[in-house]
Design an enzyme around this catalytic site. Structure first.
Site, short mmCIF file in Angstrom:
data_model
loop_
_atom_site.label_atom_id
_atom_site.label_comp_id
_atom_site.label_asym_id
_atom_site.label_seq_id
_atom_site.Cartn_x
_atom_site.Cartn_y
_atom_site.Cartn_z
N ASP A 157 0.86 -1.17 0.00
CA ASP A 157 0.00 0.00 0.00
C ASP A 157 0.90 1.23 0.00
O ASP A 157 2.12 1.14 0.25
CB ASP A 157 -0.89 -0.05 1.25
CG ASP A 157 -1.81 1.15 1.35
OD1 ASP A 157 -2.30 1.58 0.30
OD2 ASP A 157 -2.04 1.63 2.46
N LYS A 158 0.33 2.40 -0.30
CA LYS A 158 1.15 3.62 -0.31
C LYS A 158 0.93 4.46 0.94
O LYS A 158 1.80 4.57 1.78
CB LYS A 158 0.84 4.45 -1.56
CG LYS A 158 1.72 5.70 -1.67
CD LYS A 158 1.26 6.62 -2.77
CE LYS A 158 0.03 7.40 -2.38
NZ LYS A 158 0.26 8.38 -1.30
N LYS B 110 -6.91 -5.27 -5.27
CA LYS B 110 -5.58 -5.54 -4.70
C LYS B 110 -5.38 -7.04 -4.49
O LYS B 110 -4.34 -7.60 -4.86
CB LYS B 110 -5.43 -4.81 -3.36
CG LYS B 110 -5.33 -3.29 -3.46
CD LYS B 110 -5.12 -2.69 -2.07
CE LYS B 110 -5.01 -1.19 -2.11
NZ LYS B 110 -4.74 -0.59 -0.79
N ASN C 14 -8.48 -1.50 4.43
CA ASN C 14 -8.62 -1.74 3.00
C ASN C 14 -7.49 -2.62 2.45
O ASN C 14 -7.53 -3.01 1.28
CB ASN C 14 -8.66 -0.41 2.24
CG ASN C 14 -7.44 0.45 2.51
OD1 ASN C 14 -6.73 0.23 3.49
ND2 ASN C 14 -7.19 1.42 1.66
N THR D 242 -2.47 1.05 -4.75
CA THR D 242 -2.99 2.14 -3.95
C THR D 242 -4.29 2.67 -4.54
O THR D 242 -4.53 2.55 -5.75
CB THR D 242 -1.96 3.30 -3.85
OG1 THR D 242 -2.53 4.38 -3.14
CG2 THR D 242 -1.54 3.77 -5.23
N ARG E 19 3.14 17.38 -4.15
CA ARG E 19 1.75 17.32 -4.59
C ARG E 19 1.28 18.76 -4.84
O ARG E 19 1.44 19.61 -3.97
CB ARG E 19 0.89 16.65 -3.53
CG ARG E 19 1.28 15.23 -3.24
CD ARG E 19 0.85 14.80 -1.83
NE ARG E 19 -0.58 14.86 -1.63
CZ ARG E 19 -1.42 13.84 -1.81
NH1 ARG E 19 -0.95 12.67 -2.22
NH2 ARG E 19 -2.71 13.96 -1.58
N ASP F 195 -4.88 5.83 -4.48
CA ASP F 195 -4.60 7.23 -4.77
C ASP F 195 -4.51 7.49 -6.27
O ASP F 195 -4.48 6.57 -7.09
CB ASP F 195 -3.29 7.66 -4.09
CG ASP F 195 -3.52 8.02 -2.64
OD1 ASP F 195 -4.68 8.20 -2.26
OD2 ASP F 195 -2.53 8.11 -1.91
#
Length: 1210
Positions: free
Chosen positions: A431-432, A828, A851, A708, A628, A710
């Site tokens: 995961d990130k 995933k 998750n 991820t 970001r 995202d």
């Protein structure tokens, strides 16, 4: 179902590019639980769950019962008690024995014990098998009992929690286990929610209930639950009709029928089990789903029993040994039949008064040899492996270098069966957010009207000029916020640059942040850490967000307070990638402020907007620094234009069907001709040591996939910052994937030969050979739909392979790094399953939130990070620790050591058992194949338990070829585990032939020495019992010295074990062959005085020395030649170990802190924004929001210390 899958695939194929925002529905089902009907919205015809408020008899009506067995029925509504334990007092013994005897080895020895009770074929006493079998079963049963008692305690603690339930017109305290569907419960602040509850009312005047969802969805943030129109708590009239129990954490659909009207219900009205009431004094709710029907219990899925590759290989080898046992026994039985025909039947002194044919005697001899040679199948193997694994797990738990002092969190091995698999990992799925990053945002830089602000200290030489900004002039400033560019502060305070003032005014106004005044301090509650970082930055630069109401926002602009009328709030969602707010200024002007991703903002800019090129250049620079970004813009709106648009907006708000789509169309009409102000740059801080960890794992040829939810840009930038992606890699996106897959499928159709079934690799690679290991794949959930739908259909049709899946997996596995963005928890898990299925690779999944649970359960090894996102990932994992950087030590040190130790243990264990057992085989040629044993009975019983077990156990627990520092310095040492070179069938047969050779030497050298021999006393010591003592003594010396040769890491304990095992052998042997014990147990101890008589002969000691020397000499020569001529990587490092250790000491003394080198590759920046809807609906409804008083200071403290530490180093 077929229609739905087809349309999904068509949608994904029809798109011209990867849709970054495609987010298929999120669920956590296991493969076994996935039903096609579980997707999509709940239709009215599917609503079959009825709950009546405060009416228990209603739920026991016949129409709500289901058949469980024959004519027995029970209510379809589960009780609220949970049960995770396996045994109780009555079932423990039978169930545990049943489970243990499902192991073939245990069942085999039980059958062997039964055979030994038959007099005609019992060649060994019953205790030679019973004692080891009881020890093995007992140790395993105790371990299972301890584990199950822990589950009993946990279940009891949860089921006995207290809760107030409305019974007989008043609230009474009741246990959780006694709560039933339809009960009205009262919950107070900090109470855990006992079931899935429909919220009826709260004590908050804004009709909100604050719940912490850390144990449910992995997030520490609060969810704000709306209560419906007030209704009486004791009313029997209120009837809830909703969907059946399911594991969808993100959806709930139902209606409430009350006073003849229906009210729609959704997830905002539900309090789910596993949450905790926060900042709400009292709330009341109606139990909808209880116990096993609750969503969190439904998300548990089936527990997958994980086994290591060595386990599977070991079982196959045991089967091989069993086949060899049958063949050898059959051969010796045939030999006995022929021998009895030729010799036995004619020798009068062998007559036994049994008139049995030679074939029948051969049949009995077969079973006799099954008993005699039973030690070829090692019964103590499994219990020894369990002991070693338990010890290795304790070493992981005790490793202080994997202890995280800030949270007092040690590493935890939550299973004892997978340790050696840690040394064979080929693919890591990570995961990130929260796993690679801290999920903590910092405002770093910005560009305003073409000018960039913000300084990176790592590039400066004169540090005295770049002190952090002093915020003492701003009494509202957050003292933990640090910014290094004084020119921006000077510009703000001078109030000369209107663009700068407008920039920070926008940040303080265009958001959905909630504020709470806590003892004179401002505490912000944001939908995402990005928004909080931006509003906090504006606060420090003098534009302080103070409060908001349904239609107004109040901010402090430097030294004056201003209130703006909020006309409309156009909230963020993943399709829009932006949010806007329309405000009416005190002077009557109407202005729209907007912030969002550069990709969508630039499309909506006016032709007259300035600073486009300079802002784009700054965005590219920010992206190179893995920041970001968000673009900020505005638009002035006339009153007439706003009023015309407002009417359309209200119409869209009242739309029942497709309301979101209608609103988006209206938003588009106003969000155009925007004027660009600038852009922000936020850093999502990586966890400490992540780049170094990924670099080391990559050197160990472990491929890392980031899965991820995202954005693609966000994940890509983090990939660069953590060294997963490098500038010399060629990045392939979704378009390339589809094109290459289409070409491969077209080529396959054109081929005359059909596609080979189950082929792992295509004939040609997807990428040119010269670019091998320099490719990376970045795909989104939208692109994965096509592959995973094919995976589901393949499973439904029970197909063993799918060409499309194989091509995708082959392509992805050719890449050095893979990033899958915008993927659901189910996707995933399916990605992990694809790699496991088609690559037969050992996989590891690591995550920190709920998750990630399905992914963690699906992989061969699951690792949970006990970080900011709750404990569900940890509770579902096999190993847990607090920081991603500990993964390198878990794999490269503990995993590699565990693998090497287990392989060495198994090779030696098989060898010593073959060397021990096959002596009986050679002896058979001289005993008429009569199933006569070559050793004394008690030696056979105690050989594996006492005489040879301790040294090899210590090797399995303590051995190491190089120390932990060298293991981390040279990741290439990890490769033998991935390739499985230390334990395979080649090693097995090598141990077999080694055992055959040693048994041959141990038997025939003493046999030759005993021929025509005269002792010192003039007597010939050539009797069978003396021969048995000499061969047993030679065997004990040989196997204990052999393990000494195989030991790489010597300690006092190892020396004591080897010498102690030999001493124990002689001590027990002299005792059981003494006259005293023979008098007490005449029939059980028949070797009276043999040891003392035989071992006083120097000739026999010379025989033992010669036997041991010849047995070990070839091994010593082979090891010398191997390390000299073709040394392994480990041999080379061992040879230069002192030099490397000295180098590392010198490096530590220098204490160099390497500066992070920013990449030079230009790439599209990510937008810093929440990936879920904000609080616009809540704000527009007129409900104020309070913020919790604690929980934000910890992370803020930790992130502010970093720049100061860098400053001190500089």
């Amino acid at each position: 179902a077929n229609v739905r899958y087809q349309s999904t695939a068509e949608d994904s194929q029809g798109s011209l590019g990867p849709d970054d925002e495609v987010m298929p529905y999120s669920d956590d089902e296991t493969d076994d639980e996935l039903e096609p009907s579980s997707e999509g919205e709940v239709k009215p015809s599917e609503v079959g769950w009825k709950v009546k408020a405060n009416d228990r008899p209603y739920h026991h009506l016949p129409e709500f019962k289901k058949k469980i067995f024959l004519c027995f029925k029970k209510s379809r509504y589960s009780g609220n008690g949970i049960k995770t334990y396996k045994y109780n007092v009555l079932t423990f013994l039978p169930l545990n024995l049943y489970e243990q005897f499902k192991r073939v080895a245990n069942l085999y020895f039980l059958a062997l014990l039964i055979l030994q009770s038959i007099p005609d074929i019992a060649t060994l006493p019953w205790y030679t098998t019973l004692i080891p079998l009881v020890v093995v079963l007992g140790v395993t049963a105790i371990k299972d009992l301890v584990d199950d008692l822990a589950r009993h305690r946990m279940d009891k603690e949860i089921n006995n929690r207290k809760c107030e339930v409305l019974l007989n017109g008043r609230f009474q305290e009741s246990k959780w286990m006694d709560i039933q569907v339809g009960d009205v419960v009262r919950l107070k602040k900090n109470d855990f929610i006992p079931a899935d509850i429909f919220l009826l009312s709260t004590s908050n005047p804004n009709s909100l209930c604050y719940v912490e969802t850390a144990e449910l969805d992995g997030q520490v943030s609060f969810k704000l639950i709306f209560d419906p129109p007030s209704c009486p708590l004791i009313s029997h009239v209120a009837l809830i009709e909703c969907e059946e129990p399911n594991n969808r954490l993100d959806k709930f659909a139902g209606t409430m029928l009350w006073q003849g009207q229906r009210y729609p219900l959704n997830l905002d009205n539900m309090l789910l089990r596993g949450c905790k009431i926060r900042n709400t004094d009292v709330c009341h709710g109606l139990v909808i789903f209880a116990g096993a029907d609750s969503k969190i219990m439904r998300n548990g899925g089936k527990t997958r029993f994980k086994r290591t590759k060595i386990d599977e290989l070991m079982n196959y080898m045991v089967y091989t040994i069993f086949v060899l046992l049958l063949l050898v026994s059959a051969g010796l039985a045939i030999g006995h039949a022929f021998w009895y025909d030729d010799i036995g039947s004619k020798a009068w002194y062998l007559y036994d008064n049994k008139n049995q044919s030679s074939s029948y005697r051969g049949f009995l001899s077969f079973w006799g040899y099954i008993i005699v040679l039973n030690t070829m199948v090692p019964i103590s193997l499994y219990v020894s492996v369990e002991v070693i694994r338990l010890g290795q797990s304790k070493f992981i738990n005790w490793d202080l270098q994997m202890y995280y002092p800030e949270k007092d969190t040690p590493a935890k091995a939550r299973t004892t069966t997978l340790n050696e698999q840690l040394g064979q990992i080929q693919y890591i799925f990570s995961d990130k957010t929260g796993t690679l990053t801290q999920n903590i945002m910092e405002f770093k830089k910005c560009t305003i009207a073409g000018h960039s602000y913000g300084t990176d200290l790592s590039y400066q030489t004169n540090f005295s000029v770049f002190q952090p900004v002093d915020w003492s002039w701003n009494r509202y400033a957050d003292r933990k916020f640090q910014f290094m560019d004084h020119s921006l502060v000077a510009c703000i305070r001078s109030k000369k640059d209107q663009d700068v003032l407008e920039f920070f005014k926008l940040l303080s106004l265009c958001h959905t942040v909630m504020v709470e005044h806590n003892e004179g301090d401002l505490v912000y509650q944001a939908a995402s850490p990005d928004e909080e970082a931006l509003v906090t930055a504006a606060r420090n630069f003098g534009y302080v967000f103070l409060s908001r109401t349904q239609d107004a926002i109040t901010i402090r602009e430097m030294d004056k307070e201003t209130t703006y009328e909020m006309l409309a709030l156009l909230d963020f969602n993943s399709d829009r990638k932006r949010m806007s707010i329309i405000l009416k200024f005190p002077d009557g002007r109407i202005r729209l402020y907007c912030k969002g991703a550069d990709t969508v903002i630039y499309e909506r800019l006016s032709r007259h907007s300035k600073h486009k090129e300079s802002t784009q250049a700054a965005l590219d620079l920010f992206a190179n620094e893995t920041l970001r970004t968000l673009c900020l813009c505005y638009k002035d709106i006339s009153t007439d234009e706003y009023e015309a648009w407002s009417r359309k907006h209200k119409e869209a708000q009242l739309t029942t069907a497709n309301r979101d789509t209608a609103l988006d169309r209206v938003y588009e009409q106003i969000e155009n001709n925007l004027m660009l102000i600038g852009a922000t740059a936020i850093e999502d801080k990586l966890q400490d040591g992540v780049p170094e960890t990924i670099a080391k794992l990559a050197k160990a040829e472990i491929k890392i996939w980031v899965l991820t939810g995202d954005k693609k840009e966000t994940a890509e930038n983090i990939g660069y910052s953590c060294s997963l992606l490098t500038d010399d890699m060629q990045i392939h996106y979704g378009e390339d994937v589809n094109e290459k897959l289409r070409l491969r499928q077209a080529n396959r159709r054109n081929e005359t030969s059909s596609f080979r079934r189950g082929r792992k690799k295509p004939a040609e690679p997807f990428f040119p050979q010269e670019n091998k290991n320099k490719n990376a794949l970045i795909i989104t959930g939208g692109w994965l739909v096509m592959i995973l739908v094919a995976y589901l259909i393949t499973n439904m049709m029970k197909c063993s392979f799918c060409p499309l899946q194989i091509d995708f997996v082959d392509m992805a596995c050719e890449c050095e790094a893979v990033i899958c963005c915008r993927v659901t928890p189910k996707q995933k898990a399916n990605v992990v399953s694809l790699v496991k299925k088609y690559k037969k690779a050992v996989t590891l999944s690591i995550g920190d939130g709920a998750n990630d649970v399905n992914m963690i359960k699906t992989a061969d090894i699951g690792v949970g990070i006990s970080g900011q996102e709750g404990m569900q990932a940890v509770m579902s994992s096999d190993y847990a620790f607090a920081q991603f950087r500990y993964l390198q030590r878990l794999l490269l040190v503990h995993g590699r050591w565990s693998y090497i130790r287990m392989c060495k243990f198994l090779r030696y264990f098989f060898f010593k058992n073959f060397a021990f057992t096959l002596v009986h085989f050679w002896y058979s040629f001289f005993s008429g194949f009569s199933s006569q044993v070559a050793y004394e009975d008690w030696f056979i019983t105690l050989y594996n338990l006492c005489y040879s077990s301790l040294p090899v156990l210590l090797v399995g627990l303590l051995d190491q070829d190089v120390n932990d520092k060298l293991s981390l310095k040279f990741p290439k040492l990890y490769l033998p585990g991935q390739q499985g070179t230390l334990f395979n069938y080649k090693n097995f047969f090598s141990s077999l032939f080694h055992g055959i050779f040693v048994s041959l030497i141990i038997f025939f050298i003493p046999y030759g020495a005993f021929l025509q021999t005269m002792g010192q006393d003039g007597e010939a010591p050539s009797d069978y019992q003396s021969f048995a003592v000499v061969t047993a003594s030679s065997l004990i010396f040989t196997v204990n010295l052999q393990i000494s040769l195989d030991t790489s890491y010597w300690t006092f304990v190892n020396c004591f074990a080897v010498l102690g095992s030999i001493a124990i052998y002689f001590g027990i042997m002299f005792d059981i062959q003494s006259a005293g014990i023979h008098v007490l147990f005449t029939s059980a101890f028949t070797f009276t005085g043999v040891a003392s008589n035989a071992l006083r002969q120097p000739y026999l000691w010379l025989t033992i020395i010669l036997t041991v020397g010849i047995s070990l000499l070839p091994v010593i020569c082979i090891q010398f030649l191997h390390t000299t001529i073709s040394p392994s990587e480990g041999d080379k490092i061992q040879r230069n170990r002192k030099k490397y250790e000295k180098q590392m000491e010198e490096e530590e003394e220098k204490k160099r802190v390497p500066a992070f080198q920013r990449g030079q590759r230009s790439r599209r920046s990510a937008y810093a924004f929440s990936h879920s809807r904000g609080y616009a609906d809540l704000i527009a409804s007129g409900r104020s929001i309070r913020r919790r008083h604690h929980g934000r200071s910890g992370p803020q403290d930790s992130i502010r210390e970093v720049p100061q530490m860098e400053a001190e180093n500089l």
